[in-house]
Design an enzyme around this catalytic site. Sequence first.
Site, PDB file in Angstrom:
ATOM      1  N   GLU A 100      11.122   5.612  16.857  1.00  0.00           N
ATOM      2  CA  GLU A 100      11.151   5.178  15.511  1.00  0.00           C
ATOM      3  C   GLU A 100      12.574   5.655  14.904  1.00  0.00           C
ATOM      4  O   GLU A 100      13.187   4.884  14.407  1.00  0.00           O
ATOM      5  CB  GLU A 100      10.185   5.677  14.557  1.00  0.00           C
ATOM      6  CG  GLU A 100       9.932   5.302  13.349  1.00  0.00           C
ATOM      7  CD  GLU A 100       8.797   6.203  12.447  1.00  0.00           C
ATOM      8  OE1 GLU A 100       8.720   5.546  11.134  1.00  0.00           O
ATOM      9  OE2 GLU A 100       8.302   6.953  13.224  1.00  0.00           O
ATOM     10  N   HIS A 101      12.708   6.895  14.985  1.00  0.00           N
ATOM     11  CA  HIS A 101      13.920   7.542  14.483  1.00  0.00           C
ATOM     12  C   HIS A 101      14.761   8.059  15.493  1.00  0.00           C
ATOM     13  O   HIS A 101      14.168   9.186  16.445  1.00  0.00           O
ATOM     14  CB  HIS A 101      13.643   8.733  13.472  1.00  0.00           C
ATOM     15  CG  HIS A 101      12.702   8.605  12.330  1.00  0.00           C
ATOM     16  ND1 HIS A 101      11.387   8.718  12.250  1.00  0.00           N
ATOM     17  CD2 HIS A 101      12.893   7.794  11.135  1.00  0.00           C
ATOM     18  CE1 HIS A 101      10.654   8.156  11.208  1.00  0.00           C
ATOM     19  NE2 HIS A 101      11.637   7.646  10.440  1.00  0.00           N
TER      20      HIS A 101
ATOM     21  N   ASN B 283      -2.730   5.739   6.852  1.00  0.00           N
ATOM     22  CA  ASN B 283      -3.168   6.647   7.906  1.00  0.00           C
ATOM     23  C   ASN B 283      -3.878   5.754   9.103  1.00  0.00           C
ATOM     24  O   ASN B 283      -3.580   4.388   9.067  1.00  0.00           O
ATOM     25  CB  ASN B 283      -4.519   7.476   7.262  1.00  0.00           C
ATOM     26  CG  ASN B 283      -5.428   6.539   6.803  1.00  0.00           C
ATOM     27  OD1 ASN B 283      -5.750   5.581   7.060  1.00  0.00           O
ATOM     28  ND2 ASN B 283      -6.338   7.404   6.041  1.00  0.00           N
TER      29      ASN B 283
ATOM     30  N   HIS C 133       2.613 -40.077  19.908  1.00  0.00           N
ATOM     31  CA  HIS C 133       3.986 -39.701  19.580  1.00  0.00           C
ATOM     32  C   HIS C 133       4.878 -40.751  19.824  1.00  0.00           C
ATOM     33  O   HIS C 133       5.911 -41.156  18.938  1.00  0.00           O
ATOM     34  CB  HIS C 133       4.089 -38.625  20.606  1.00  0.00           C
ATOM     35  CG  HIS C 133       3.380 -37.153  20.060  1.00  0.00           C
ATOM     36  ND1 HIS C 133       2.181 -37.277  19.938  1.00  0.00           N
ATOM     37  CD2 HIS C 133       4.015 -36.047  19.567  1.00  0.00           C
ATOM     38  CE1 HIS C 133       2.066 -35.815  19.492  1.00  0.00           C
ATOM     39  NE2 HIS C 133       2.953 -35.314  19.462  1.00  0.00           N
TER      40      HIS C 133
ATOM     41  N   GLU D 137       5.371 -37.433  28.707  1.00  0.00           N
ATOM     42  CA  GLU D 137       4.226 -36.194  28.402  1.00  0.00           C
ATOM     43  C   GLU D 137       3.015 -36.657  28.103  1.00  0.00           C
ATOM     44  O   GLU D 137       1.838 -36.058  27.835  1.00  0.00           O
ATOM     45  CB  GLU D 137       4.806 -35.004  27.175  1.00  0.00           C
ATOM     46  CG  GLU D 137       5.937 -34.329  27.504  1.00  0.00           C
ATOM     47  CD  GLU D 137       6.470 -33.472  26.323  1.00  0.00           C
ATOM     48  OE1 GLU D 137       5.820 -33.604  25.094  1.00  0.00           O
ATOM     49  OE2 GLU D 137       7.187 -32.733  26.562  1.00  0.00           O
TER      50      GLU D 137
ATOM     51  N   GLN E 164     -10.709  -0.225   1.848  1.00  0.00           N
ATOM     52  CA  GLN E 164     -11.048  -1.026   0.715  1.00  0.00           C
ATOM     53  C   GLN E 164     -10.031  -1.561  -0.159  1.00  0.00           C
ATOM     54  O   GLN E 164     -10.015  -2.841  -0.494  1.00  0.00           O
ATOM     55  CB  GLN E 164     -12.151  -0.418  -0.135  1.00  0.00           C
ATOM     56  CG  GLN E 164     -11.564   0.965  -0.982  1.00  0.00           C
ATOM     57  CD  GLN E 164     -11.665   2.087  -0.057  1.00  0.00           C
ATOM     58  OE1 GLN E 164     -11.837   2.088   1.317  1.00  0.00           O
ATOM     59  NE2 GLN E 164     -11.774   3.360  -0.759  1.00  0.00           N
TER      60      GLN E 164
ATOM     61  N   HIS F   4       4.713  15.512   9.914  1.00  0.00           N
ATOM     62  CA  HIS F   4       3.923  14.528   9.238  1.00  0.00           C
ATOM     63  C   HIS F   4       2.351  14.352   9.466  1.00  0.00           C
ATOM     64  O   HIS F   4       1.623  13.990   8.853  1.00  0.00           O
ATOM     65  CB  HIS F   4       4.690  12.983   9.837  1.00  0.00           C
ATOM     66  CG  HIS F   4       5.654  12.545   8.897  1.00  0.00           C
ATOM     67  ND1 HIS F   4       5.202  11.864   7.722  1.00  0.00           N
ATOM     68  CD2 HIS F   4       6.771  12.632   8.830  1.00  0.00           C
ATOM     69  CE1 HIS F   4       6.401  11.333   7.091  1.00  0.00           C
ATOM     70  NE2 HIS F   4       7.332  11.865   7.768  1.00  0.00           N
TER      71      HIS F   4
ATOM     72  N   TYR G 267       0.805  -1.393  -0.022  1.00  0.00           N
ATOM     73  CA  TYR G 267       0.018   0.047  -0.095  1.00  0.00           C
ATOM     74  C   TYR G 267       0.824   1.161  -0.020  1.00  0.00           C
ATOM     75  O   TYR G 267       1.737   1.369   0.799  1.00  0.00           O
ATOM     76  CB  TYR G 267      -0.947   0.058   1.112  1.00  0.00           C
ATOM     77  CG  TYR G 267      -2.136   1.193   1.085  1.00  0.00           C
ATOM     78  CD1 TYR G 267      -2.966   1.102   0.201  1.00  0.00           C
ATOM     79  CD2 TYR G 267      -1.841   2.477   1.784  1.00  0.00           C
ATOM     80  CE1 TYR G 267      -3.932   2.173   0.191  1.00  0.00           C
ATOM     81  CE2 TYR G 267      -2.514   3.435   1.864  1.00  0.00           C
ATOM     82  CZ  TYR G 267      -3.756   3.459   0.931  1.00  0.00           C
ATOM     83  OH  TYR G 267      -4.669   4.447   0.789  1.00  0.00           O
TER      84      TYR G 267
ATOM     85  N   GLN H 249       9.928  16.142  10.844  1.00  0.00           N
ATOM     86  CA  GLN H 249       9.217  14.966  11.396  1.00  0.00           C
ATOM     87  C   GLN H 249       7.773  15.352  11.909  1.00  0.00           C
ATOM     88  O   GLN H 249       6.813  14.648  11.818  1.00  0.00           O
ATOM     89  CB  GLN H 249       9.714  14.041  12.353  1.00  0.00           C
ATOM     90  CG  GLN H 249      11.067  13.422  11.582  1.00  0.00           C
ATOM     91  CD  GLN H 249      10.753  12.623  10.354  1.00  0.00           C
ATOM     92  OE1 GLN H 249      10.089  11.563  10.195  1.00  0.00           O
ATOM     93  NE2 GLN H 249      11.198  12.910   9.071  1.00  0.00           N
TER      94      GLN H 249
ATOM     95  N   THR I 272       4.530   8.851  13.097  1.00  0.00           N
ATOM     96  CA  THR I 272       5.896   8.866  12.945  1.00  0.00           C
ATOM     97  C   THR I 272       6.524   9.694  14.239  1.00  0.00           C
ATOM     98  O   THR I 272       5.935  10.529  14.776  1.00  0.00           O
ATOM     99  CB  THR I 272       6.421   9.568  11.674  1.00  0.00           C
ATOM    100  OG1 THR I 272       7.900   9.369  11.576  1.00  0.00           O
ATOM    101  CG2 THR I 272       6.446  11.274  11.723  1.00  0.00           C
TER     102      THR I 272
ATOM    103  N   ASP J 282      14.280   8.647   4.773  1.00  0.00           N
ATOM    104  CA  ASP J 282      12.913   8.398   4.323  1.00  0.00           C
ATOM    105  C   ASP J 282      12.834   8.170   2.881  1.00  0.00           C
ATOM    106  O   ASP J 282      11.770   7.671   2.438  1.00  0.00           O
ATOM    107  CB  ASP J 282      12.105   9.615   5.011  1.00  0.00           C
ATOM    108  CG  ASP J 282      11.613   9.679   6.146  1.00  0.00           C
ATOM    109  OD1 ASP J 282      11.609   8.476   6.709  1.00  0.00           O
ATOM    110  OD2 ASP J 282      10.962  10.709   6.720  1.00  0.00           O
TER     111      ASP J 282
END
Length: 444
Positions: free
Chosen positions: A335-336, A222, A428, A423, A199, A270, A138, A267, A245, A369
Amino acid sequence: MAEVLKAARDGWTGARTRSGRATSEGGDRANGASDPAVVATVAEIIGAVRERGDAAVRELSARFDRWEPESFRLTTEQIDACVAQVSEQALADLRWCQEQVRAFALAQRASLHDVEVETQPGVRLGHRHVPIARVGAYIPGGRYPMIASAAMSILTAKAAGVEHVIACTPPLDGAPPALTVAAMQLAGADEIHVLGGVQAVAAMAVGTETIERVDFLAGPGNAYVAEAKRQLFGEVGIDLFAGPTEILVVADETADPEIVAADLLGQAEHGLTSPAALIATDAGLARAALAEIERQLQTLPTADVAGPAWRDYGEVHLVGDREEAAALADAFAYEHVEILTAEPRWFLDTLRQYGALFLGEGTTVAYGDKAIGTNHVLPTAGAARYTGGLWVGKFLKTVTYQECDPAASARIGEICARQCRLEHFEGHARSCDVRVRKYAGALV
């Protein structure tokens, strides 16, 4: 204890200790739990696509994007037409940036070796790295068309050896977004669909009459796209649960306040809930950076986003030394993380919890990025405590195998049968017994 010069978000007490434990009052941080309304909306959309396939996708696209073409999948001619709209300079820059991502991804793939070892006479164990068969990528649109995401997801999957990549991106002003489509095509997408939102993610994950389902979903989006990936995880694999972010800058007295401010705001633009934090070992630098942020906001075209984000989610912490800075940075697990200090590689050796590290003022998050070659799909919301970001390994399944000759099978069978009976797994145990009886002669 660290001194907090700025922590504007309501409810933040401003107390952080050397152990890194933060205290707050008043709920989740910016990356907290999903909004119940988002959860419900996403579940409804996924259910509709699951039940009615293409018909639901078409209705949802018309409702949310006012986009209802004859086919959401672009033909070769339509892709070529999009590429033709892009300037030669932009195409050249896209190719250069993607080549950096490809080179690093291929280097990562080359570091992963299949293994086969003989652990004892007649016993061979191994593992292989097998690419996922089908991946859905995506690529976000909207205010910020994320053309770099095409390389990060599509190209990295291809470098891992994924056979088929479907890529989706939303329309722009009622038409295919030419620049994004060009980036997707250059990155190696096998199918390009102009289809956005939940979708698109749902169609790739569950399949429709015209979209064959994938095995794995990758790419940012998003809050609705992120929640869709969360709800579909298990039915398909996903790269990461991604939130807003984040950037953390660690700086000492040698840092340039203008660079510190520019990187934090870069940043913060964003989104309105994008956290930006500074850990400083020098009070003068911290106060200069605060002043510089206010100055830069006066001329920043995206100040309508970056300003509120900094106001509500910006933090500045003054600490006593680099050891305290490192402990606090690991507690953030952002993250960064940018290191703007006299000896940035000390932090490379010391820090353990971050998505990506940027060492020295010669680099910046924007490089990661867009252009330098490392992947920009990274953990947020504290996930850096247990995972890294997207890389070729995410598109590979490490699968094991085993093989025994008769004598080894008889030796192992005796031990394994006893373990199984401890067991209470008699079935087995008997699967071991039959081999011991069959191969007992091989032990002589």
